[in-house]
Design a protein around this motif. Structure first.
Motif, PDB file in Angstrom:
ATOM      1  N   GLY A   1      10.382 -71.420   2.299  1.00 17.66           N
ATOM      2  CA  GLY A   1      11.456 -70.145   1.753  1.00 17.66           C
ATOM      3  C   GLY A   1      12.226 -69.903   0.943  1.00 17.66           C
ATOM      4  O   GLY A   1      12.182 -68.837   1.108  1.00 17.66           O
ATOM      5  N   THR A   2      12.672 -70.806  -0.407  1.00 18.06           N
ATOM      6  CA  THR A   2      13.588 -70.609  -0.571  1.00 18.06           C
ATOM      7  C   THR A   2      12.644 -69.629  -1.991  1.00 18.06           C
ATOM      8  O   THR A   2      13.137 -69.154  -2.514  1.00 18.06           O
ATOM      9  CB  THR A   2      14.164 -71.446  -1.504  1.00 18.06           C
ATOM     10  N   GLU A   3      11.018 -69.733  -2.247  1.00 21.93           N
ATOM     11  CA  GLU A   3      10.510 -69.431  -2.845  1.00 21.93           C
ATOM     12  C   GLU A   3      10.737 -67.627  -2.722  1.00 21.93           C
ATOM     13  O   GLU A   3      10.779 -67.356  -3.764  1.00 21.93           O
ATOM     14  CB  GLU A   3       8.868 -69.938  -2.687  1.00 21.93           C
ATOM     15  N   ALA A   4      10.520 -67.723  -1.265  1.00 21.84           N
ATOM     16  CA  ALA A   4      10.679 -66.225  -1.104  1.00 21.84           C
ATOM     17  C   ALA A   4      11.127 -65.278  -1.397  1.00 21.84           C
ATOM     18  O   ALA A   4      11.417 -64.664  -1.813  1.00 21.84           O
ATOM     19  CB  ALA A   4      10.164 -66.553   0.597  1.00 21.84           C
ATOM     20  N   LEU A   5      12.110 -66.498  -1.390  1.00 26.15           N
ATOM     21  CA  LEU A   5      13.704 -66.194  -1.656  1.00 26.15           C
ATOM     22  C   LEU A   5      14.068 -65.097  -2.978  1.00 26.15           C
ATOM     23  O   LEU A   5      14.354 -64.183  -3.544  1.00 26.15           O
ATOM     24  CB  LEU A   5      15.002 -66.827  -1.229  1.00 26.15           C
ATOM     25  N   VAL A   6      13.720 -66.518  -4.143  1.00 25.07           N
ATOM     26  CA  VAL A   6      13.243 -65.656  -5.791  1.00 25.07           C
ATOM     27  C   VAL A   6      12.811 -64.502  -5.294  1.00 25.07           C
ATOM     28  O   VAL A   6      13.201 -63.566  -6.404  1.00 25.07           O
ATOM     29  CB  VAL A   6      13.443 -67.424  -6.230  1.00 25.07           C
ATOM     30  N   ALA A   7      11.556 -64.833  -5.284  1.00 26.32           N
ATOM     31  CA  ALA A   7      10.728 -63.543  -5.286  1.00 26.32           C
ATOM     32  C   ALA A   7      11.861 -62.517  -5.281  1.00 26.32           C
ATOM     33  O   ALA A   7      11.020 -61.451  -5.176  1.00 26.32           O
ATOM     34  CB  ALA A   7       9.599 -63.889  -4.827  1.00 26.32           C
ATOM     35  N   ALA A   8      11.989 -62.154  -3.768  1.00 24.16           N
ATOM     36  CA  ALA A   8      12.459 -61.080  -3.345  1.00 24.16           C
ATOM     37  C   ALA A   8      13.867 -60.992  -4.520  1.00 24.16           C
ATOM     38  O   ALA A   8      13.912 -59.938  -3.833  1.00 24.16           O
ATOM     39  CB  ALA A   8      13.526 -62.024  -1.843  1.00 24.16           C
ATOM     40  N   MET A   9      14.985 -62.205  -4.922  1.00 23.26           N
ATOM     41  CA  MET A   9      15.203 -61.300  -5.939  1.00 23.26           C
ATOM     42  C   MET A   9      14.730 -60.777  -7.107  1.00 23.26           C
ATOM     43  O   MET A   9      15.427 -60.045  -7.115  1.00 23.26           O
ATOM     44  CB  MET A   9      16.215 -62.810  -6.630  1.00 23.26           C
ATOM     45  N   GLY A  10      13.380 -61.505  -7.393  1.00 19.84           N
ATOM     46  CA  GLY A  10      12.941 -60.859  -8.981  1.00 19.84           C
ATOM     47  C   GLY A  10      12.384 -59.444  -8.074  1.00 19.84           C
ATOM     48  O   GLY A  10      12.599 -58.287  -8.588  1.00 19.84           O
ATOM     49  N   LEU A  11      12.528 -58.701  -6.927  1.00 15.05           N
ATOM     50  CA  LEU A  11      11.220 -57.925  -6.776  1.00 15.05           C
ATOM     51  C   LEU A  11      12.648 -56.913  -6.901  1.00 15.05           C
ATOM     52  O   LEU A  11      12.865 -55.406  -6.930  1.00 15.05           O
ATOM     53  CB  LEU A  11      10.886 -57.728  -5.259  1.00 15.05           C
ATOM     54  N   VAL A  12      13.787 -56.751  -6.313  1.00 13.67           N
ATOM     55  CA  VAL A  12      14.813 -56.696  -6.105  1.00 13.67           C
ATOM     56  C   VAL A  12      15.640 -55.594  -7.373  1.00 13.67           C
ATOM     57  O   VAL A  12      15.872 -54.578  -7.541  1.00 13.67           O
ATOM     58  CB  VAL A  12      15.762 -56.862  -5.040  1.00 13.67           C
ATOM     59  N   GLY A  13      15.948 -57.238  -8.119  1.00 10.08           N
ATOM     60  CA  GLY A  13      16.273 -57.489  -9.704  1.00 10.08           C
ATOM     61  C   GLY A  13      16.156 -56.362 -10.277  1.00 10.08           C
ATOM     62  O   GLY A  13      16.674 -55.763 -11.447  1.00 10.08           O
ATOM     63  N   SER A  14      14.250 -56.247 -10.271  1.00  9.29           N
ATOM     64  CA  SER A  14      13.627 -55.635 -11.623  1.00  9.29           C
ATOM     65  C   SER A  14      13.340 -53.730 -11.156  1.00  9.29           C
ATOM     66  O   SER A  14      13.056 -53.427 -11.790  1.00  9.29           O
ATOM     67  CB  SER A  14      11.840 -55.249 -10.882  1.00  9.29           C
ATOM     68  N   GLY A  15      14.428 -53.605 -10.092  1.00 11.06           N
ATOM     69  CA  GLY A  15      14.344 -52.575  -9.538  1.00 11.06           C
ATOM     70  C   GLY A  15      12.742 -52.020  -8.316  1.00 11.06           C
ATOM     71  O   GLY A  15      12.789 -50.871  -8.201  1.00 11.06           O
ATOM     72  N   MET A  16      11.912 -52.719  -8.439  1.00 10.97           N
ATOM     73  CA  MET A  16      11.285 -52.140  -8.025  1.00 10.97           C
ATOM     74  C   MET A  16      10.968 -52.030  -6.239  1.00 10.97           C
ATOM     75  O   MET A  16      10.151 -50.792  -5.440  1.00 10.97           O
ATOM     76  CB  MET A  16       9.782 -53.500  -7.777  1.00 10.97           C
ATOM     77  N   ALA A  17      12.408 -52.287  -5.743  1.00 11.98           N
ATOM     78  CA  ALA A  17      12.748 -52.488  -4.380  1.00 11.98           C
ATOM     79  C   ALA A  17      13.638 -52.195  -4.462  1.00 11.98           C
ATOM     80  O   ALA A  17      14.365 -52.710  -5.183  1.00 11.98           O
ATOM     81  CB  ALA A  17      11.915 -53.572  -3.668  1.00 11.98           C
ATOM     82  N   HIS A  18      14.066 -51.895  -2.806  1.00 16.10           N
ATOM     83  CA  HIS A  18      15.635 -51.847  -2.762  1.00 16.10           C
ATOM     84  C   HIS A  18      16.746 -52.888  -2.554  1.00 16.10           C
ATOM     85  O   HIS A  18      17.488 -53.728  -2.600  1.00 16.10           O
ATOM     86  CB  HIS A  18      16.290 -50.192  -2.040  1.00 16.10           C
ATOM     87  N   TYR A  19      15.509 -53.395  -1.051  1.00 18.88           N
ATOM     88  CA  TYR A  19      15.611 -53.576  -0.103  1.00 18.88           C
ATOM     89  C   TYR A  19      14.197 -54.996  -0.101  1.00 18.88           C
ATOM     90  O   TYR A  19      13.325 -54.956  -0.063  1.00 18.88           O
ATOM     91  CB  TYR A  19      16.300 -54.052   1.228  1.00 18.88           C
TER      92      TYR A  19
END
Lengths: 360, 136, 386
Positions: free
Chosen positions: A128-146
């Motif tokens: 679960g936290t792996e997915a959370l880190v990846a979500a940070m990356g996806l949003v933090g890179s600007g690839m995704a808003h949410y």
């Protein structure tokens, strides 16, 4: 060799664009198996109990249905349009299918399809936290808003094994978005992994194996301690800077002991220490612990969360609560309300609910 | 195997997606091509809130094939807040007594296997007692 | 138009016929009806059946039964409307003759429940409900009746055991029917003690699924042989109607609209009033359905159908005798054959051949067969012709 770029050599995982949690949601199934029931069957009631009781899913529940409910709670708190999600990621070690994603069904149920990433994550208790880190990356890179990250499990424990006392069910969903929209900002994360065979489940095996005492020092304690210490060092913080601390919780003692070793007080870990009353929810454990904290935290509170997954690794997070939290947390069921919704079952009912009866 | 059929119904099953009649604003679930209220054609999608109350209920002890592993279970007709009624299992009851008029909310649960345990798992709506959620 | 008469009747005992197949059951009833009809030869066969496809893996019953019954070459087709299949087949036979296209029609209702057992039978019966939105929820026919009954008891403050009269009357009457599955009267205490099947439906509130076949030979009155041996029974009126398939789609699940419509249509065709009826063979597959049928036909006010059973109005000597040869409850519920059994039983009453259960002076009898919770209703008025 070229000289490493200081930026590149930072061990922290921190996106260029600040991100945070815009919504969160927990789920705990209704049924509880007291640890003394397991002891009654397997030890004649002798011996200490690692927890009070664990949450058990009903006959019609699994990681998909539980993830859907947690995801709906997260959506209710975030109040965003589900079509704005660009990822629905579910971490678990009890995905209902060997092949066929949990995440597509969850995404469909919350209305996030079709313009989204969907994937199932696996890393024992830190999927679960792996997915959370990846979500940070996806949003933090600007690839995704949410992006949504779920950690959910209906953990397996071999009948009579030490894990049967604790292998619980539950978890949480998080929606990661821009820091300015967040109820809690994730300042940074840090991951620490090694190849450590403390716990595993081979393909086609129903129950996991574990290294008994080997799961302690070289596995749980080592990885949590290293991850927490490295994160605090890089962030320039100490335990006193955190109002709350949430740790992976396979039983009651481990998180209490590692918290004390790191310098956290029992008060700092109390609201996030749910294992005594819901059991070890594996990929959901640290994630749901954090929901217990967010349900009571105040703006300005700083939170340290450290997960642990066997095999082995830990993800540590440095989180800061914003003034958006108090209003949003009331929009969905609190974790303590789920815990209070409780029907005790006996071992026989548990055996039936968990499919341990040989039907053919 | 009835995978196409289950797949086709996923919006209804997962999200109680019905219709609102564009002519008379009548809320329709399950969706149908002709509005039962005004007789005009209906096709505008409408997602129901999932809140409702128990109109009536009973418990099934002798279940049909595919459901027998979960017996006994309770089935109700639920009157949705938006008007229509729907047949659905009640779940998460624990030892809680059920009454006519009891408020319930939709949850997504496992319904059955499509065929046996080698088939897909069919998920769909059930309802559970509403009320442990803190009221705002 | 000339009268359409029931020239021949035949039935098998209702029960668990482990040793008999669907085709053998049907043939026994056909043979009996053919003999009873004095040798009339049918040109068309209408089969009423609900579950052969599921329970016997057998479709195409028209050809199967025409062939097996030694009627090669005749026109034959099966008619399906769940529990009302048999009555719907009767309706088709009637229409065929009324149209002038067929002189003699054979109608057979047949159901073979016992080739499967347990959950497979529940699943088969559930196919009569809305598969996507009712059966998918694990709903059974009994549960559906229980849902209606609970709400009815709630809305109309029916006392516990308020429905006892339906089972007590049916079982008392079943004692006088040699073809009935149960031929023993029950006491009120037995009803009160009965195990619940799906609360509040108890064992005596639900008719037993059972094997059986019944047959009718229909023709025009003017085609009867001069030596025709029985008092004459004609079909005075027939009406069929539908309601929503899914119970939850009804604005008022406590009202059997199709039963009302089909009764009205049958009465209008027969040109008589409700109070001219001497008995009523209702579809008491569940006690609550009997109560709702009494209300829909107009024998009772809404919410009062149960009281006719409680106060004896439906007994053989009551105001409107019902289930006079045991009904579905005591004679047994042979699925899609039920409506044909009702016609056979009504004909026996009107011929004066109902033995100990004879309604003295009976002239008009109403039969009504329901598919599901009256998603289909077929009502017929049979008349004794002087």
């Amino acid at each position: 060799m070229t000289t490493p770029n200081p930026q590149n050599s930072s061990t922290l995982l921190r996106p260029n664009k600040p991100v945070g949690i815009v919504g969160y949601g927990a789920y705990v199934p209704r049924y509880r198996l007291p640890a003394r029931e397991v002891a009654r069957i397997w030890t004649g009631g002798k011996g200490g109990l690692p927890i009070k009781e664990k949450a058990v899913p009903g006959l019609d529940e699994d990681v998909i249905t539980m993830s859907i409910e947690a995801a709906r709670n997260a959506m209710a708190r975030a109040q965003i349009d589900p079509v704005e999600l660009r990822a629905v990621w579910v971490g678990s070690e009890s995905h209902p299918y060997a092949v066929k994603p949990t995440s597509t069904l969850v995404a469909e149920a919350i209305g996030a399809v079709p313009n989204t990433q969907a994937a199932d994550w696996e890393f024992a208790c830190k999927a679960g936290t792996e997915a959370l880190v990846a979500a940070m990356g996806l949003v933090g890179s600007g690839m995704a808003h949410y992006a949504m990250a779920v950690g959910m499990d209906t953990a397996q424990g071999k009948p009579g094994d030490a894990l049967e006392y604790t292998a619980g069910a539950g978890g949480a969903a998080y929606i990661v978005g821009p820091a300015e929209e967040s109820l809690a900002i994730i300042n940074a994360s840090y991951s620490y992994v090694t190849d450590t065979p403390d716990f595993w489940r081979r393909e086609y095996q129903k129950y996991p194996e574990h290294g008994m005492r080997f799961t302690g020092e070289p596995a749980y304690f080592k990885h949590i301690t290293e991850a927490a210490t490295a994160l605090m060092q890089a962030a320039g913080t100490s335990p006193a800077d955190y109002k709350w601390c949430v740790l992976h919780q396979p039983n009651t003692k481990f998180p209490q002991r590692v918290a004390a070793q790191l310098g956290f007080s029992p008060e700092q870990i109390a609201p996030g220490l749910l294992v005594p009353v819901i059991g070890n929810t594996y990929a959901g454990a640290a994630m749901i612990g954090l929901t217990g904290v967010l349900d009571i935290a105040q703006p300005g509170d700083r939170i340290l969360m450290v997960s642990f997954g066997s095999g082995a690794g830990s993800d540590a997070f440095d989180i800061l609560v914003t003034d958006k939290l108090p209003e949003r947390r009331g929009r969905a069921t609190t974790t303590q309300a789920y815990i209070a919704r409780r029907t005790e079952i006996d071992y026989a009912t548990y055996v039936r609910f968990r499919g341990k009866l040989q039907m053919k | 195997m009835e995978i196409a059929r289950h797949w086709r119904l996923k919006q209804q099953r997962y999200g109680l997606v019905g219709e609102v009649c564009p002519h008379c604003d009548y809320k329709i679930f399950p969706p149908r091509d002709v509005c039962p209220n005004c007789g005009d054609e209906a096709k505008t999608q409408y997602a129901f809130s999932g809140k409702g109350e128990v109109f009536s209920f009973t418990t099934i002890y002798e279940a049909p094939t595919g459901y027998d592993a979960n017996a006994p279970y309770t089935v109700a007709i639920v009157k949705l807040d938006e008007g229509p009624m729907v047949t659905a299992q009640l779940t998460d009851l624990g030892d809680q007594p059920i009454e006519i008029g009891m408020p319930v909310e939709m949850v997504t649960r496992k319904m059955r296997n499509d065929g046996d345990e080698r088939g897909i798992i069919v998920y769909g709506y059930k309802f559970r007692p509403f009320g442990f959620v803190p009221q705002r | 138009m000339t009268d359409i008469v029931i020239a021949g009747i035949g039935q098998t005992e209702v029960g668990e016929h482990w040793e008999l197949s669907l085709r053998e059951l049907a043939y026994r009833a056909i043979k009996a009806a053919t003999i009873d009809g004095g040798g009339l030869k049918p040109q068309a066969l209408f089969v009423g059946n609900m579950l052969a496809l599921n329970l016997s893996n057998q479709a195409h019953l028209g050809a199967l039964l025409a062939d097996y019954a030694g009627l090669p070459g005749i026109e034959a087709v099966s008619v399906e409307a769940a529990g009302a299949s048999g009555a719907a087949a009767l309706r088709q036979g009637y229409l065929a003759i009324a149209s002038g296209m067929v002189d003699v029609a054979l109608v057979v209702g047949v159901e073979k429940f016992t080739d499967k057992v347990g959950p497979d039978v529940e699943a088969a019966v559930a196919t009569a409900a809305d598969s996507d939105y009712e059966a998918m929820q694990g709903l059974t026919a009994t549960a559906q009746a229980a849902i209606i009954m609970r709400r009815y008891m709630y809305e109309y403050s029916v006392p516990a055991n308020g429905f006892a009269g339906f089972a007590i009357t049916a079982h008392a009457n079943g004692a006088g029917n040699p073809y009935a599955m149960f031929r023993k009267a029950i006491k009120p205490e037995a009803y009160a003690r009965a195990e619940m099947v799906s609360e509040p439906v108890n064992m005596f509130d639900a008719a037993p699924n059972a094997d059986g076949a019944a047959a009718l030979l229909l023709t025009r009155r003017d085609l009867l042989p001069k030596s025709y041996p029985h008092p004459l029974v004609r079909i005075a009126g027939l009406g069929a109607a539908t309601d929503t398939l899914a119970l939850h789609d009804r604005h008022d699940p406590l009202w059997f609209q199709s039963a009302q419509l089909s009764t009205e249509r049958a009465l209008k065709k027969a040109g008589i009033q409700l109070d001219q009826l001497n008995f009523f063979e209702y579809h008491d597959v569940f006690s609550i359905y009997a109560a709702l049928a009494l209300e829909a036909a107009g024998f009772a006010e809404r919410g009062q159908g149960w009281s006719l059973a409680a106060n004896g109005a439906i007994s053989l000597k009551g105001r409107i005798p019902c289930a006079t040869l045991g009904g579905l409850k005591a004679r047994g519920f042979p699925g899609g054959a039920s409506g044909v059994y009702q016609a056979v039983e009504a004909a026996l009453q009107l011929r004066g051949s109902a033995g100990a259960n004879q309604i003295v002076g009976a002239r008009y009898g109403l039969i009504q067969s329901l598919g599901g919770p009256a998603s289909t209703a077929v009502s017929a008025i049979l008349e004794k012709v002087d």
